[in-house]
Design an enzyme around this catalytic site. Structure first.
Site, PDB file in Angstrom:
ATOM      1  CG  HIS A 198      -2.094  -0.635   0.880  1.00 48.83           C
ATOM      2  ND1 HIS A 198      -3.010  -1.110   2.173  1.00 48.83           N
ATOM      3  CD2 HIS A 198      -3.032  -1.212   0.080  1.00 48.83           C
ATOM      4  CE1 HIS A 198      -4.041  -1.841   1.621  1.00 48.83           C
ATOM      5  NE2 HIS A 198      -3.880  -1.846   0.295  1.00 48.83           N
ATOM      6  CD  GLU A 440       7.088 -10.305 -26.371  1.00 53.46           C
ATOM      7  OE1 GLU A 440       7.649  -9.683 -25.415  1.00 53.46           O
ATOM      8  OE2 GLU A 440       6.136 -11.165 -25.892  1.00 53.46           O
ATOM      9  CG  ASP A 464      11.068 -10.837 -24.086  1.00 49.64           C
ATOM     10  OD1 ASP A 464      12.094 -11.154 -23.589  1.00 49.64           O
ATOM     11  OD2 ASP A 464      10.048 -10.836 -23.646  1.00 49.64           O
ATOM     12  CB  CYS A 511       3.715  -2.391 -25.584  1.00 52.00           C
ATOM     13  SG  CYS A 511       3.968  -4.440 -25.832  1.00 52.00           S
TER      14      CYS A 511
HETATM   15  C1  PEP Z   1       8.653  -6.718 -24.255  1.00 51.77           C
HETATM   16  O1  PEP Z   1       9.469  -7.619 -24.035  1.00 51.77           O
HETATM   17  O2  PEP Z   1       8.990  -5.582 -24.813  1.00 51.77           O
HETATM   18  C2  PEP Z   1       7.536  -6.495 -23.396  1.00 51.77           C
HETATM   19  C3  PEP Z   1       6.752  -5.419 -23.475  1.00 51.77           C
HETATM   20  O3  PEP Z   1       7.009  -7.449 -22.666  1.00 51.77           O
HETATM   21  P1  PEP Z   1       7.754  -7.879 -21.208  1.00 51.77           P
HETATM   22  O4  PEP Z   1       8.792  -6.775 -20.963  1.00 51.77           O
HETATM   23  O5  PEP Z   1       6.699  -7.822 -20.173  1.00 51.77           O
HETATM   24  O6  PEP Z   1       8.412  -9.021 -21.341  1.00 51.77           O
HETATM   25 MG    MG Z   2       8.247  -9.567 -23.646  1.00 49.77          MG
END
Ligand code: PEP
Ligand code: MG
Length: 586
Positions: A198, A440, A464, A511
């Site tokens: 928290h 990835e 990744d 992302c």
């Molecule tokens: C990534 O691999 O760029 C990704 C967004 O996933 P994670 O960092 O959770 O592996």
């Molecule tokens: Mg990833």
């Protein structure tokens, strides 16, 4: 000061709340209470029970007053911490068990309370769920409040000297954060806790830098020591030498610029000077982060990492538990869309409940979508929970680490089965829920054209993708220099992915961490990515640069990047270009 001779010391903890704080330490030992435990005569047990009851009543009144004060000063938003404490206090078992220790163990009220606490600690130590485990700290805080009333040392707010103060403590309560003077207390370092405690959640909500899990820290730290606390990396530096101090001041200045100045523009549209829109979204792990994404100008969540719910526990979460959390996440960012990534565990993120044989090479082992497909019934629980949430808002689903069409097809078959199961139970969901593929793995790049025909969108996980394309372990600190998102191989991969997506009229986003670095924005924009998803605090920075660019210029920059042979050359070029365009904003 010569760094070799300085008494500078570094500690590493868990980055619990982003930002950099520089100040003087204030060591707070919330545990240092002068409590005497002793045995009592049988005829005095009723007096001890009365004392206990009286202390509980005083604690109840204290919490009610605190709640009222906070309602006036901070608003209703954060009162649930106090409410949790009120619920613990109102639980009859707390009183009954302590009274039993007084009667049968002939203990005074203080000793009996500590026995009760020891019992709770024992019960909680058997729980593997990180979130639930951290709730023991709420019970500890309530019992400490009762103890303080027993010994007449009521809980007082944490104070500070007249300088920027960084609190170091074994643990501090959310109420401490709510009550403290946050203009003077600029950072928090705790020995225990994690990102989901928290206290960390609240520190993030107030954008107060915090580092948790600094083991042994509070014991050797002394009041008044100069300290730098980096809530971005989890680093804590005591007695920094001059070079380190200056470097961190600069890092802090940059970060605060984002926080204070750029936030003013956070609500403006993510549109280029020539009118091109690119959606900027947030990456989250827990529902409490949703509000921060919105405040930083995010237009939804582009990556909800659901692993948190599966980690540190022996069992797998049931559909209902998953549904409740995903629904909370969805509500936190409504009416904006939520992209839920299915379980991405395995490799270095092993689940306690998984009975996998030891893997020689976990990064290339049974992980992410492979793991999900190896336990279809568990996977379908997650799919059903996600589908159900899609009935009440805009939800997208995406699969991690897809390496080719067969995995995507198998995952989609399970999704169809999950839909049929909901249909036969008469439960509604969004029938056209978009299904995305995370790119990835290098093979996914090479078959992006094939995947694009059967996916509704792409999201590139550059963390990744860089790891697997360049064969660089993303968490090996000795190779960090070689982890190069601007490597020509990665730029070519990104181009291939976005072109393949657009060829089939689907959208492509990023992302991975690369999306949140403003230095990379021109090239990502120029390559044509439709969406960038990043940690909430990065959104205003990226938006700032985006709003000062034209899509046409970004295209030129991206094209130019392909002329270079090494990541270092591309990096150098982008620094020159962005400094010209967005001087002082990086
Ligand atoms: C990534 O691999 O760029 C990704 C967004 O996933 P994670 O960092 O959770 O592996
Ligand atoms: Mg990833």
């Amino acid at each position: 000061m010569d760094s070799a001779k300085s008494d500078m010391r570094r500690f590493h903890g868990i980055p619990a709340s982003a930002g950099i704080a520089v100040g003087r330490l204030r060591v707070v030992d919330r545990r240092r209470l002068h409590v005497h435990e002793n045995f009592v005569l049988e005829e005095n047990t009723s007096t001890e029970i009365d004392r206990l009851q009286d202390a509980i009543i005083r604690t109840r009144d204290e919490l009610a007053t605190l709640k009222e004060q906070l309602r006036k000063t901070t608003g209703d938003e954060h009162l649930f911490f106090i409410e949790t404490h009120q619920m613990i206090l109102a639980d009859e078992r707390l009183f009954a068990e302590t009274a039993a220790h007084i009667e049968t163990g002939l203990l005074n009220a203080e000793g009996a309370l500590r026995r009760t606490l020891a019992k709770y600690r024992e019960i909680f130590s058997g729980i593997t769920d990180a979130y639930l485990q951290e709730r023991i700290s709420d019970i500890e805080m309530v019992i400490e409040k009762i103890l303080r009333n027993l010994v007449d040392e009521p809980h007082s707010p944490i104070t500070h000297d007249d300088v920027q103060t960084i609190i170091a403590a074994h643990d501090i309560s959310p109420a401490d954060i709510l009550q403290m003077d946050r203009s003077r207390i600029v950072g928090i370092l705790t020995e225990i806790g994690g990102r989901t405690s928290h206290t960390s959640i609240l520190a993030r909500a107030f954008e107060m830098p915090a580092v948790a899990g600094v083991e042994g820290g509070a014991d050797i730290l002394l009041d008044g020591m100069p300290v730098i606390l980096d809530g971005l990396s989890g680093e804590v530096i005591i007695n920094p030498d001059q070079t380190t101090f200056v470097a961190y001041l600069e890092r802090k200045r940059h970060f605060e610029y984002i926080g204070q100045e750029l936030l003013k523009e956070a609500g403006l549209p993510a549109v280029t000077l020539d009118g091109h829109l690119t959606r900027l979204k947030g990456n989250v792990e827990i529902p409490e982060e949703g509000a921060s994404v919105l405040r930083h100008g995010g237009e939804g969540v582009g990556l909800y990492r659901t692993e948190m719910l599966f980690m540190n526990r022996k069992d797998m979460p049931e559909e209902e538990e998953q549904y409740a959390i995903y629904a909370a996440m969805q509500q936190a960012i409504a009416p904006h869309p939520l992209t839920i990534r299915t379980l991405d565990a395995g490799g270095d993120k092993l689940l306690d409940g998984m009975s996998l044989t030891d893997e020689q090479n976990p990064a290339l082992g049974v992980r992410a979508i492979r793991l999900a497909l190896s336990m279809p019934e568990e996977f379908k629980k997650q799919l059903r929970a996600i589908l159900r949430v899609s009935a009440s808002g805009k939800v997208r689903i995406m699969f991690p680490m897809i390496s080719g069409l067969d995995e995507l097809r198998t995952a989609r078959i399970l999704l169809e089965e999950a839909k049929l199961e909901l249909d036969s139970a008469g439960i509604s969901y969004d029938r056209s829920l978009p299904v995305g593929v995370m790119i990835e793995v290098p093979s996914a790049v090479l078959v992006a054209d094939l995947l694009a025909r059967e996916a509704d969108f792409f999201s590139v996980g550059t963390n990744d993708l860089v790891q697997y394309s360049l064969a660089i372990d993303r968490s090996n600190e000795h190779l960090s220099e070689m982890f190069q998102p601007l490597h020509p191989a990665i730029l070519r991969s990104l181009k291939r992915v976005v072109d393949a997506a657009h060829q089939e009229s689907i959208e492509a986003g990023i992302c991975g961490e690369m999306a949140g670095d403003p230095l990379y924005l021109p090239v990502l924009l120029g390559l044509g990515f439709d969406e960038l998803s990043m940690s909430a605090a990065s959104i205003p920075r990226v938006k700032q640069v985006l709003r000062r660019y034209t899509k046409a210029r970004a295209y030129e920059v991206a094209q130019a990047c392909f002329q270079f042979g090494t990541a270092a050359e591309v990096d150098q070029y982008l620094k020159e270009v962005t400094n010209n365009r967005a001087e002082g904003f990086l």
